[in-house]
Design a protein around this motif. Structure first.
Motif, PDB file in Angstrom:
ATOM      1  N   ASP A  50       0.784  -1.310   0.012  1.00  0.00           N
ATOM      2  CA  ASP A  50      -0.033  -0.086  -0.028  1.00  0.00           C
ATOM      3  C   ASP A  50       0.802   1.209  -0.064  1.00  0.00           C
ATOM      4  OD1 ASP A  50      -2.348  -1.246  -0.062  1.00  0.00           O
ATOM      5  OD2 ASP A  50      -2.209  -1.837   2.045  1.00  0.00           O
ATOM      6  N   LYS A  51       2.147   1.180   0.034  1.00  0.00           N
ATOM      7  CA  LYS A  51       2.800   2.455  -0.033  1.00  0.00           C
ATOM      8  C   LYS A  51       2.706   3.401  -1.416  1.00  0.00           C
ATOM      9  CE  LYS A  51       6.939   0.847   2.838  1.00  0.00           C
ATOM     10  NZ  LYS A  51       6.594   1.387   3.880  1.00  0.00           N
ATOM     11  N   GLU A  52       2.811   4.621  -1.276  1.00  0.00           N
ATOM     12  CA  GLU A  52       2.918   5.254  -2.415  1.00  0.00           C
ATOM     13  C   GLU A  52       4.259   5.959  -2.762  1.00  0.00           C
ATOM     14  OE1 GLU A  52      -0.044   6.044  -4.013  1.00  0.00           O
ATOM     15  OE2 GLU A  52      -1.549   5.116  -2.551  1.00  0.00           O
ATOM     16  N   TYR A  53       4.148   6.585  -3.872  1.00  0.00           N
ATOM     17  CA  TYR A  53       5.500   7.084  -4.735  1.00  0.00           C
ATOM     18  C   TYR A  53       6.178   8.020  -3.770  1.00  0.00           C
ATOM     19  CZ  TYR A  53       8.881   9.825  -7.266  1.00  0.00           C
ATOM     20  OH  TYR A  53       9.816  10.361  -7.663  1.00  0.00           O
ATOM     21  N   ALA A  54       5.253   8.938  -3.201  1.00  0.00           N
ATOM     22  CA  ALA A  54       5.753  10.077  -2.188  1.00  0.00           C
ATOM     23  C   ALA A  54       6.641   9.575  -1.143  1.00  0.00           C
ATOM     24  CB  ALA A  54       4.756  11.233  -2.162  1.00  0.00           C
ATOM     25  N   GLU A  55       5.619   8.432  -0.386  1.00  0.00           N
ATOM     26  CA  GLU A  55       6.275   8.120   0.551  1.00  0.00           C
ATOM     27  C   GLU A  55       7.892   7.432   0.337  1.00  0.00           C
ATOM     28  OE1 GLU A  55       3.655   5.002   2.096  1.00  0.00           O
ATOM     29  OE2 GLU A  55       5.030   4.536   3.826  1.00  0.00           O
ATOM     30  N   VAL A  56       7.658   6.449  -0.441  1.00  0.00           N
ATOM     31  CA  VAL A  56       8.923   5.502  -0.909  1.00  0.00           C
ATOM     32  C   VAL A  56      10.070   6.531  -1.251  1.00  0.00           C
ATOM     33  CG1 VAL A  56       7.790   3.430  -1.190  1.00  0.00           C
ATOM     34  CG2 VAL A  56       8.283   4.785  -3.048  1.00  0.00           C
ATOM     35  N   TYR A  57       9.764   7.587  -2.234  1.00  0.00           N
ATOM     36  CA  TYR A  57      11.016   8.516  -2.356  1.00  0.00           C
ATOM     37  C   TYR A  57      11.199   9.617  -1.319  1.00  0.00           C
ATOM     38  CZ  TYR A  57      13.162  12.014  -5.348  1.00  0.00           C
ATOM     39  OH  TYR A  57      13.887  12.973  -5.927  1.00  0.00           O
ATOM     40  N   LYS A  58      10.430   9.922  -0.980  1.00  0.00           N
ATOM     41  CA  LYS A  58      10.740  10.967   0.289  1.00  0.00           C
ATOM     42  C   LYS A  58      11.543  10.219   1.392  1.00  0.00           C
ATOM     43  CE  LYS A  58       8.008  14.147   1.650  1.00  0.00           C
ATOM     44  NZ  LYS A  58       6.292  14.574   1.993  1.00  0.00           N
ATOM     45  N   GLY A  59      10.984   8.989   1.819  1.00  0.00           N
ATOM     46  CA  GLY A  59      11.441   8.203   2.909  1.00  0.00           C
ATOM     47  C   GLY A  59      12.793   7.210   2.483  1.00  0.00           C
ATOM     48  N   LYS A  60      13.202   7.507   1.282  1.00  0.00           N
ATOM     49  CA  LYS A  60      14.388   6.564   0.709  1.00  0.00           C
ATOM     50  C   LYS A  60      14.013   5.223   0.906  1.00  0.00           C
ATOM     51  CE  LYS A  60      17.597  10.612   1.065  1.00  0.00           C
ATOM     52  NZ  LYS A  60      19.004  10.942   1.650  1.00  0.00           N
ATOM     53  N   PHE A  61      13.127   4.844   0.737  1.00  0.00           N
ATOM     54  CA  PHE A  61      12.741   3.355   1.008  1.00  0.00           C
ATOM     55  C   PHE A  61      13.765   2.424   0.200  1.00  0.00           C
ATOM     56  CE2 PHE A  61      10.177  -0.455  -0.279  1.00  0.00           C
ATOM     57  CZ  PHE A  61       9.923  -1.032   1.000  1.00  0.00           C
ATOM     58  N   LEU A  62      14.447   1.421   1.124  1.00  0.00           N
ATOM     59  CA  LEU A  62      15.637   0.689   0.673  1.00  0.00           C
ATOM     60  C   LEU A  62      16.877   1.040   0.877  1.00  0.00           C
ATOM     61  CD1 LEU A  62      14.220  -2.030  -2.183  1.00  0.00           C
ATOM     62  CD2 LEU A  62      13.941  -1.992   0.454  1.00  0.00           C
ATOM     63  N   GLU A  63      16.907   2.447   0.988  1.00  0.00           N
ATOM     64  CA  GLU A  63      18.458   2.967   1.080  1.00  0.00           C
ATOM     65  C   GLU A  63      19.044   2.366   2.218  1.00  0.00           C
ATOM     66  OE1 GLU A  63      18.719   6.999  -0.748  1.00  0.00           O
ATOM     67  OE2 GLU A  63      20.462   7.212   0.802  1.00  0.00           O
ATOM     68  N   SER A  64      18.417   2.190   3.193  1.00  0.00           N
ATOM     69  CA  SER A  64      19.096   1.633   4.403  1.00  0.00           C
ATOM     70  C   SER A  64      19.961   0.177   3.927  1.00  0.00           C
ATOM     71  CB  SER A  64      18.409   1.592   5.699  1.00  0.00           C
ATOM     72  OG  SER A  64      17.310   0.601   5.324  1.00  0.00           O
ATOM     73  N   TRP A  65      19.473  -0.359   3.070  1.00  0.00           N
ATOM     74  CA  TRP A  65      19.910  -1.796   2.633  1.00  0.00           C
ATOM     75  C   TRP A  65      21.665  -1.703   2.399  1.00  0.00           C
ATOM     76  CZ3 TRP A  65      16.596  -5.732  -0.350  1.00  0.00           C
ATOM     77  CH2 TRP A  65      15.240  -5.800   0.415  1.00  0.00           C
TER      78      TRP A  65
END
Ligand code: CAA
Length: 261
Positions: free
Chosen positions: A74-89
């Motif tokens: 259910d994630k949205e683009y703005a959330e994953v982009y702003k939150g840098k989703f997966l960058e911590s990997w």
């Protein structure tokens, strides 16, 4: 030492740390809290002088079945982009110390990418690799398209990324993705990974760090830049006590006493 919910940590041999992904009900799907714990354990071991090599494993059935699809759906683009989703990997790929993946069962999507971020991959004959993201309407997001292309070439990477088909331990070995297949199951692959880590831990930690750094430059530079980098790093080791000790021990026909300095 159980300060963790989704992973287990132990010290199976002198100088060696073992991290076991432990979310069996979800086949070690890599949810954010699991990755946060993994990163904490990795940074702690990387900073701990008594650890000189690490092993990362999952269960017999699954190394990791990928990023957590239930968390992502259910994630949205703005959330994953702003939150840098997966960058911590990416923390794993910045470790100084060597890390060996001991893969048994599913290493799919993010699980395959997690193994690819390790320095050496050992697999049991039951290992199943793949980048199935195309089947759920996305593409790999943890480095799969880039790291696989460098290791196994464009045509195979394109085929796997676009068809989403899984591939076997035997294929992974022929393609050079894994350095060795050891069976029959996870127990043996962990034993061999820990043995390999023990051998690495018995060397000069400063030379091991330089060796890892030099090999990694091969993936990020031209041949000439890489050769120059290697030679400079080689030169720099002549400023270490371990170079003096290692070469003296050879000439004196005795075992070296590393001070890792
Ligand atoms: N995310 C969340 N949950 C997962 C999961 C995942 N990636 N993989 C497995 N699970 C869960 C299942 O939902 C199931 O939970 P429930 O019992 O609550 O339903 C449990 O783990 C057991 O899984 P299955 O019942 O599906 O087991 P199976 O033996 O029938 O199949 C499998 C095993 C083939 C690995 C199958 O689970 C599967 O296809 N998993 C998804 C693989 C995948 O697509 N991975 C890529 C994810 S996207 C990604 O990783 C993005 C990226 O590049 C970073």
């Amino acid at each position: 030492t159980s300060q963790y919910e989704y992973i287990l940590t132990s010290r199976p041999a002198d100088g060696v740390a073992l991290i076991t992904l432990n979310r069996p009900k979800a086949l070690n799907a890599l949810c954010t809290p699991l990755f946060d714990e993994l990163n904490k354990a990795l940074s702690d071991f990387d900073a701990d002088d008594s650890v000189r090599a690490m092993v990362l494993t999952g269960s017999d059935r699954a190394f990791a079945a990928g990023a957590d699809i239930k968390e992502m759906k259910d994630k949205e683009y703005a959330e994953v982009y702003k939150g840098k989703f997966l960058e911590s990997w990416t923390l794993l790929s910045s470790l100084r110390k060597p890390i060996i993946a001991a893969v048994s069962g599913y290493a799919l999507g993010g699980g395959c990418e997690l193994a690819l971020m390790c320095d050496i991959i050992l697999a049991s004959p039951t290992a199943v690799f793949g980048q199935p993201e195309i089947n759920i309407g996305v593409i790999p997001g943890g480095g799969g398209t880039q790291r696989l292309a460098r290791v196994i070439g464009k045509s195979r990477t394109m085929e796997l990324t676009l068809t989403g088909r899984n591939f076997s331990a035997a294929e992974a070995a022929v393609w050079g993705l894994v350095s060795r297949v050891v069976g029959p199951g996870q127990g043996e692959v962990i034993t061999q990974a820990v043995d390999m880590a023990s051998i690495i831990a018995s060397k000069s930690a400063i030379a091991v760090q330089a060796g890892k750094e030099a090999v990694n430059v091969a993936y990020e530079s031209t041949l000439n830049e890489g050769l120059r980098f290697e030679r400079r790093l080689f030169h720099s080791l002549f400023a270490t006590k371990d170079q003096k000790e290692g070469m003296a021990a050879f000439v004196e026909k005795r075992a070296p006493n590393w001070t890792h300095s």
